[in-house]
Design an enzyme around this catalytic site. Structure first.
Site, short mmCIF file in Angstrom:
data_model
loop_
_atom_site.label_atom_id
_atom_site.label_comp_id
_atom_site.label_asym_id
_atom_site.label_seq_id
_atom_site.Cartn_x
_atom_site.Cartn_y
_atom_site.Cartn_z
N ARG A 106 0.84 -1.19 0.00
CA ARG A 106 0.00 0.00 0.00
C ARG A 106 0.88 1.24 0.00
NH1 ARG A 106 -3.31 -3.79 -0.50
NH2 ARG A 106 -5.28 -3.94 0.65
N HIS A 107 0.45 2.26 -0.73
CA HIS A 107 1.18 3.52 -0.76
C HIS A 107 1.13 4.16 0.63
CE1 HIS A 107 2.33 7.62 -1.87
NE2 HIS A 107 2.75 7.13 -3.02
N PRO A 108 2.24 4.75 1.10
CA PRO A 108 2.24 5.31 2.45
C PRO A 108 1.41 6.57 2.61
CG PRO A 108 4.31 5.79 1.35
CD PRO A 108 3.56 4.84 0.46
N ARG A 151 -6.36 7.59 2.91
CA ARG A 151 -5.24 6.78 3.40
C ARG A 151 -5.43 6.42 4.87
NH1 ARG A 151 -2.99 3.34 4.51
NH2 ARG A 151 -0.82 2.68 4.26
#
Length: 392
Positions: free
Chosen positions: A235-237, A287
């Site tokens: 997953r993208h931070p 996010r």
């Protein structure tokens, strides 16, 4: 620059540039291979037993394929650098060279009498490039470094992997590749400067520096955001949904970076109301609430095969992809169309499909390269060329 290039392919950007290459293993040879791809005459200087990668697999008929891949297009001469005669030959060669590239530990070339201060007095136009693990200065300057060490020390390894698992090395030697790329970039900058000043320069490249600088997201979070980034797996931070997700028969990659794309994405997965959900009103909120968002994605994609998921998302203009294997990537129509690899004919191994540098230059055809050289295969040719250039 030297008056001729021995690469027979016409009109390449580095035609006429001659490089004396003291590099071995990966970072330095990666740099000089890209230069050879573009027409530079790269003279690879090796010890009598050959450089390390001649002895590292995979092998075919006794030849290292790894050596073939990153020493394509070069010529080889074997010299004993402890011999005064060899040093004299090197200096004679340097009179006809534009660039010297070396990746010994700092101090080795000075001990041989081939350090930059000495050579710059003799050859003021010489671009002298040093590639090492940690550069020519600093407390780690003389420490040995391979790619895994640089990945470990750069922060990349700590930032890679699942949150509750061990740090993970990247599946390619990215520290070496970063060093090779920045060495090539530094060489070109120094050559460009020389065209205006008529003087060369010492270019100091460190694998550690290169890899640290190739992590801008981690840098901004650390240097300016005062964060301590942690592993986020696939997953993208910072953004969501941005990562890999599960379909019925495998995984797919997805990248949704703005509110417009997110609204479109919600329509595709049959959840248009999510675009107005307060939990998902912005990228930072998405996010923060990614696990809840992932549940909706899993519910939709889990009932569909990967190919159909990607087809539906792509049709709506949402960046998505299957997870290709390395073999699938190289064989893909896109890679073939872009000419990321081309064939050379090796005298013993026959036709080889080798990678080449990825940048396209208008009017410059790809391919047409020579294979990696046998050890000392070009000694006579190199020395004869030297004599011709000196008598010209």
């Amino acid at each position: 620059m030297s008056t001729q290039s021995l690469n027979s392919h016409p009109s390449r950007p580095l035609d006429g540039v001659r490089v004396l290459d003291f590099t071995r293993v990966l970072a330095g040879p990666y740099c000089t291979a890209m230069m050879a791809d573009l027409g530079a005459d790269v003279i690879k200087v090796e010890a009598a037993h050959g450089e390390d990668y001649r002895h590292i697999g995979p092998f075919k008929d006794g030849e290292s394929l790894l050596f073939q891949a990153i020493n394509r297009g070069k010529r080889s001469i074997a010299l004993d650098l402890k011999s005064p005669e060899a040093i004299a030959t090197i200096k004679a060669l340097l009179a006809e060279c534009d660039v010297l590239i070396e990746n010994f530990r700092p101090g080795v070339m000075e001990k041989l009498g081939l350090g930059y201060p000495a050579l710059s007095e003799l050859f003021p136009r010489l671009v002298y490039v040093s590639v090492s693990g940690f550069g020519q200065s600093g407390p780690n300057a003389k420490k040995p470094a391979y790619d895994i060490i640089v990945q470990a020390m750069s922060g990349l390894m700590d930032a890679t992997g699942e949150p509750d698992a061990a740090p993970t090395m990247v599946g390619e030697a990215m520290g070496d590749v970063a060093g090779g790329l920045f060495a090539a970039w530094g060489t070109m900058v120094a050559l460009f400067e020389r065209s205006r000043t008529d003087r060369g320069r010492h270019v100091d490249v460190a694998l550690f520096d290169g890899l640290v600088s190739m992590m801008p997201i981690l840098a901004c979070r650390t240097l300016m955001g005062e964060e301590t980034p942690t592993r986020t797996g696939n997953r993208h931070p910072l953004s969501a949904p941005f990562g890999t997700y599960q379909a019925s028969d495998g995984h797919f990659a997805l990248a949704v970076l703005n509110d417009r794309l997110f609204a479109t994405f919600c329509n595709v997965i049959g959840q248009p109301g999510l675009a107005q959900d307060a939990r998902f009103a912005s990228d930072p909120l998405r996010r923060e609430n990614e696990p809840a968002l992932a549940a909706y994605i899993d519910q939709w994609a889990g009932a569909l095969p990967v190919d159909e998921v990607v087809e539906q998302l792509s049709a709506a203009g949402i960046p998505a992809s299957t997870i290709q294997t390395v073999a699938e990537a190289w064989a893909s129509p896109q890679a073939v169309e872009r000419g990321l690899a081309s064939t050379v004919t090796h005298p013993d191994l026959g036709v080889l499909n080798l990678p080449e540098q990825p940048v396209h230059f208008s009017g410059v055809a790809r391919g047409g390269r020579r294979p990696a050289p046998a050890l000392n295969a070009d000694e006579r040719d190199i020395l004869n060329t030297l004599k011709k250039d000196q008598s010209a």
